[in-house]
Scaffold this active site. Structure first.
Site, PDB file in Angstrom:
ATOM      1  N   SER A 260     -25.026  -3.052   2.461  1.00  0.00           N
ATOM      2  CA  SER A 260     -25.869  -4.236   2.609  1.00  0.00           C
ATOM      3  C   SER A 260     -25.192  -5.302   3.457  1.00  0.00           C
ATOM      4  O   SER A 260     -23.991  -5.572   3.311  1.00  0.00           O
ATOM      5  CB  SER A 260     -26.185  -4.819   1.226  1.00  0.00           C
ATOM      6  OG  SER A 260     -26.839  -6.060   1.353  1.00  0.00           O
ATOM      7  N   CYS A 261     -25.993  -5.966   4.301  1.00  0.00           N
ATOM      8  CA  CYS A 261     -25.478  -7.105   5.056  1.00  0.00           C
ATOM      9  C   CYS A 261     -25.194  -8.279   4.138  1.00  0.00           C
ATOM     10  O   CYS A 261     -24.596  -9.272   4.560  1.00  0.00           O
ATOM     11  CB  CYS A 261     -26.466  -7.525   6.134  1.00  0.00           C
ATOM     12  SG  CYS A 261     -28.051  -8.114   5.487  1.00  0.00           S
ATOM     13  N   SER A 262     -25.624  -8.179   2.879  1.00  0.00           N
ATOM     14  CA  SER A 262     -25.411  -9.260   1.911  1.00  0.00           C
ATOM     15  C   SER A 262     -24.190  -9.046   1.025  1.00  0.00           C
ATOM     16  O   SER A 262     -23.921  -9.866   0.150  1.00  0.00           O
ATOM     17  CB  SER A 262     -26.657  -9.414   1.024  1.00  0.00           C
ATOM     18  OG  SER A 262     -27.778  -9.783   1.783  1.00  0.00           O
TER      19      SER A 262
END
Length: 481
Positions: A260-262
Site C-alpha cells: 500500500s502507498c499508505s
C-alpha cells in the site's frame, strides 16, 4: 531517403493502426451499452454495483483472486489480499448505500437550485499491480453506481487477476440481465500504446499506480483524476501510548508486505521516548540494523539510484536473505528498521520502499519532528498523508495546519485507515488524492461523486441585494474608505 518506409516501420505502423482500431471498437461497444444503462434508473444502477461487489466478495471467488494476484505479480500475500478485497468492497458498499446517483438528487428551496446527477459516459480505469483486484473492483463499482461503463487498463502483471474479476462480474451481470460490455478490460498484451488510445477515446480517466501512469492520464487530453506518490511518515510524540503505537505501526507496515502507498515508510520518534519506542517496535517484530547491515540492505534495494523490484512487497525475511543478512533472517523479523538523518536521493531510505523496511528518524521534540516530516515530503510524498501517535488531539490539528498533506491519521494503523475504515469517517477508497502538493486536481479520497456530472437548474427566487456597508463596513472602520 526516397520517400519509402522500411518493412520494420510499416509493421510498426500496422500494429499501431490495429491497436487504435481495436480500442476504438471496444469503446464503441461500451458507449452502446452505457447509453441505455445510464437511463435505466437507480434500481438498475444499484443492482449493477451490487453485482460487481458480490463478484469479488464471495469467499470462493475472493480466494481465487487473492491467490492468483500473488502468483502472477509476486507481490504481497494472499491472506491480506483476501481481507483487503472483502473489507474495502464492504466499506464501499456502506458508503454507496442509499446514495442517489441519477435523476434529481437535491432540491434547495432557499437557493432555488435543483441538482441532477448525470453519468460521465465511459470511464478508463488505470489500475496497479499491487492491488490487481481490489482497485479495479472499487473503480468499477463506483462507475456502475453512477450509470457509467468502464474499461480497465491493468498493469501487465495484474492482467490475469483483473480479467478473472471481470469474468466473475459478467457472470453476475447475466443474473441481473445487464450487458457485459458495461465492464471490459483491455485485451493482452497490455501496452502503453493501447492504454494511451483508451485514454484518448474515453470520457474520464481515473488513474492509480505509478507516477508515469498518472502523468499519462493527465496529458491524455481527457479529464482525469490521478493520485500522488506515497511516502508516508508517522510521528510518535512524547505522550503516545508506545505499545499501542508500535502494534499499529507493525500492522500497517506488514499488511500485504507493504504494497500500500499508505504504509509507513518513515517513523519519527521524539527524543523523550526514542529508546522506549524502539524497544516497543522491537517487541512487535522490528529488527534494527547496524550501519554495515544498512549498507548491505541499501545495495540490494536500490540499483542505479532506482528502487529494485527484487525487494518490492516481499517479506522482511526474504529481503534480509537477498541482502545476505542471514543472521537477521534467522530472527524471523516482521519488519526491518534502519536509522537515518538525511533526506533526498543521497539518502534513499528517506523515500518510498514498498516493502516492510521502516526508516527511523530521531527528533528533539514535536516541532522538530514536524520539520523532519517537512523535509521528507520535500523529497517525496507531499500531499498524501501523515500519521500521528499522541495523546494530544491538538497536535493532529497542528500537523494539518502546517504539513503539505491531505489527511492526518491520528492513533490508527495508517495503511488501514487512510483509505477509509469502519472506525473512522473517511470514505472507503483505494485512490487517495494528494491535492496540488502532489500535483493532483483533488485532495480527498476518490469516491462516487468523482464519477458524476451534476446539472444544476436555477429557478428565480426573491431578490436579496445586500447593503455595501453590511459587507465592507468592518473594512472601512479598520482602514478607512
Amino acid at each position: 531517403m526516397n520517400g519509402h518506409i522500411s518493412a520494420v516501420e510499416a509493421e510498426a505502423a500496422a500494429r499501431a493502426d490495429s491497436v487504435e482500431r481495436n480500442v476504438t471498437e471496444q469503446v464503441a461497444r461500451a458507449r452502446t451499452a452505457q447509453k441505455e444503462f445510464g437511463q435505466a434508473g437507480q434500481e438498475v444502477l444499484d443492482a449493477a454495483a451490487a453485482a460487481a461487489a458480490w463478484a469479488i466478495m464471495e469467499p470462493g471467488r475472493n480466494r481465487q483472486l487473492a491467490e492468483l494476484a500473488v502468483r502472477d505479480t509476486g507481490l504481497g500475500n494472499a491472506d491480506d489480499k483476501f481481507r483487503k478485497n472483502y473489507r474495502k468492497t464492504l466499506g464501499l458498499l456502506r458508503d454507496l448505500h442509499d446514495a442517489k446517483t441519477c435523476g434529481v438528487i437535491s432540491r434547495n428551496a432557499a437557493s432555488g437550485i435543483v441538482e441532477i446527477a448525470r453519468a460521465v459516459g465511459v470511464v478508463a480505469a488505470i489500475t496497479p499491480s499491487t492491488n490487481p483486484a481490489a482497485t479495479p473492483a472499487n473503480k468499477i463499482i463506483n462507475a456502475l453506481k453512477c450509470g457509467n461503463a468502464v474499461i480497465v487498463a491493468p498493469s501487465p502483471k495484474g492482467y490475469s487477476s483483473c480479467a478473472l474479476l471481470i469474468e466473475f462480474i459478467h457472470a453476475q451481470f447475466a443474473k441481473v440481465g445487464l450487458p457485459s460490455d458495461l465492464v471490459q478490460v483491455l485485451p493482452p498484451p497490455i501496452t502503453k500504446a493501447a492504454t494511451a488510445a483508451l485514454l484518448r477515446h474515453c470520457d474520464l480517466v481515473v488513474a492509480t499506480g505509478s507516477q508515469a501512469n498518472v502523468r499519462m492520464a493527465y496529458t491524455s487530453g481527457t479529464p482525469a483524476f490521478g493520485v500522488g506518490a506515497g511516502n508516508v511518515a508517522s510521528i510518535v510524540a512524547a505522550s503516545a501510548d508506545l505499545n499501542d503505537a508500535a502494534r499499529k505501526i507493525r500492522l500497517s507496515k506488514t499488511f500485504d508486505n507493504a504494497t500500500s502507498c499508505s504504509s509507513e515508510n518513515s517513523v519519527v520518534l521524539v527524543e523523550a521516548v526514542y529508546r522506549s519506542a524502539l524497544d516497543a517496535l522491537a517487541e512487535n517484530g522490528g529488527v534494527l540494523l547496524d550501519a554495515a547491515q544498512k549498507e548491505r540492505l541499501q545495495a540490494v534495494m536500490w540499483t542505479g539510484g532506482k528502487l529494485s523490484a527484487c525487494c518490492t512487497a516481499k517479506s522482511a525475511v526474504e529481503i534480509a536473505r537477498l541482502a545476505g543478512l542471514d543472521d537477521i533472517a534467522a530472527k524471523a523479523p516482521a519488519f526491518l528498521m534502519v536509522e537515518e538523518d538525511g533526506f533526498g536521493v543521497e539518502h534513499p531510505f528517506s523515500g518510498e520502499k514498498l516493502s516492510p523496511v521502516l526508516t527511523i528518524y530521531r527528533a528533539r521534540d514535536f516541532t522538530d519532528a514536524t520539520s523532519i516530516v517537512q523535509r521528507i515530503y520535500a523529497y517525496m510524498g507531499a500531499g498524501h498523508s501523515v500519521g500521528l501517535h499522541s495523546a494530544d488531539p491538538a497536535e493532529a490539528v497542528q500537523l494539518g495546519m502546517n504539513l503539505p498533506v491531505a489527511r492526518v491519521i491520528s492513533n490508527q494503523a495508517h495503511c488501514l485507515a487512510t483509505g477509509g475504515n469502519f472506525d473512522n469517517g473517511l470514505p472507503f477508497s483505494l485512490s487517495m488524492g494528494c491535492g496540488t502538493w502532489g500535483r493532483n486536481s483533488f485532495s480527498e479520497n476518490l469516491g462516487f461523486r468523482h464519477y458524476l456530472n451534476i446539472t444544476r437548474v436555477a429557478y428565480p427566487i426573491e431578490e436579496r441585494v445586500p447593503e455595501m456597508d453590511d459587507l465592507l463596513g468592518d473594512f472601512f472602520r479598520r482602514y478607512g474608505r
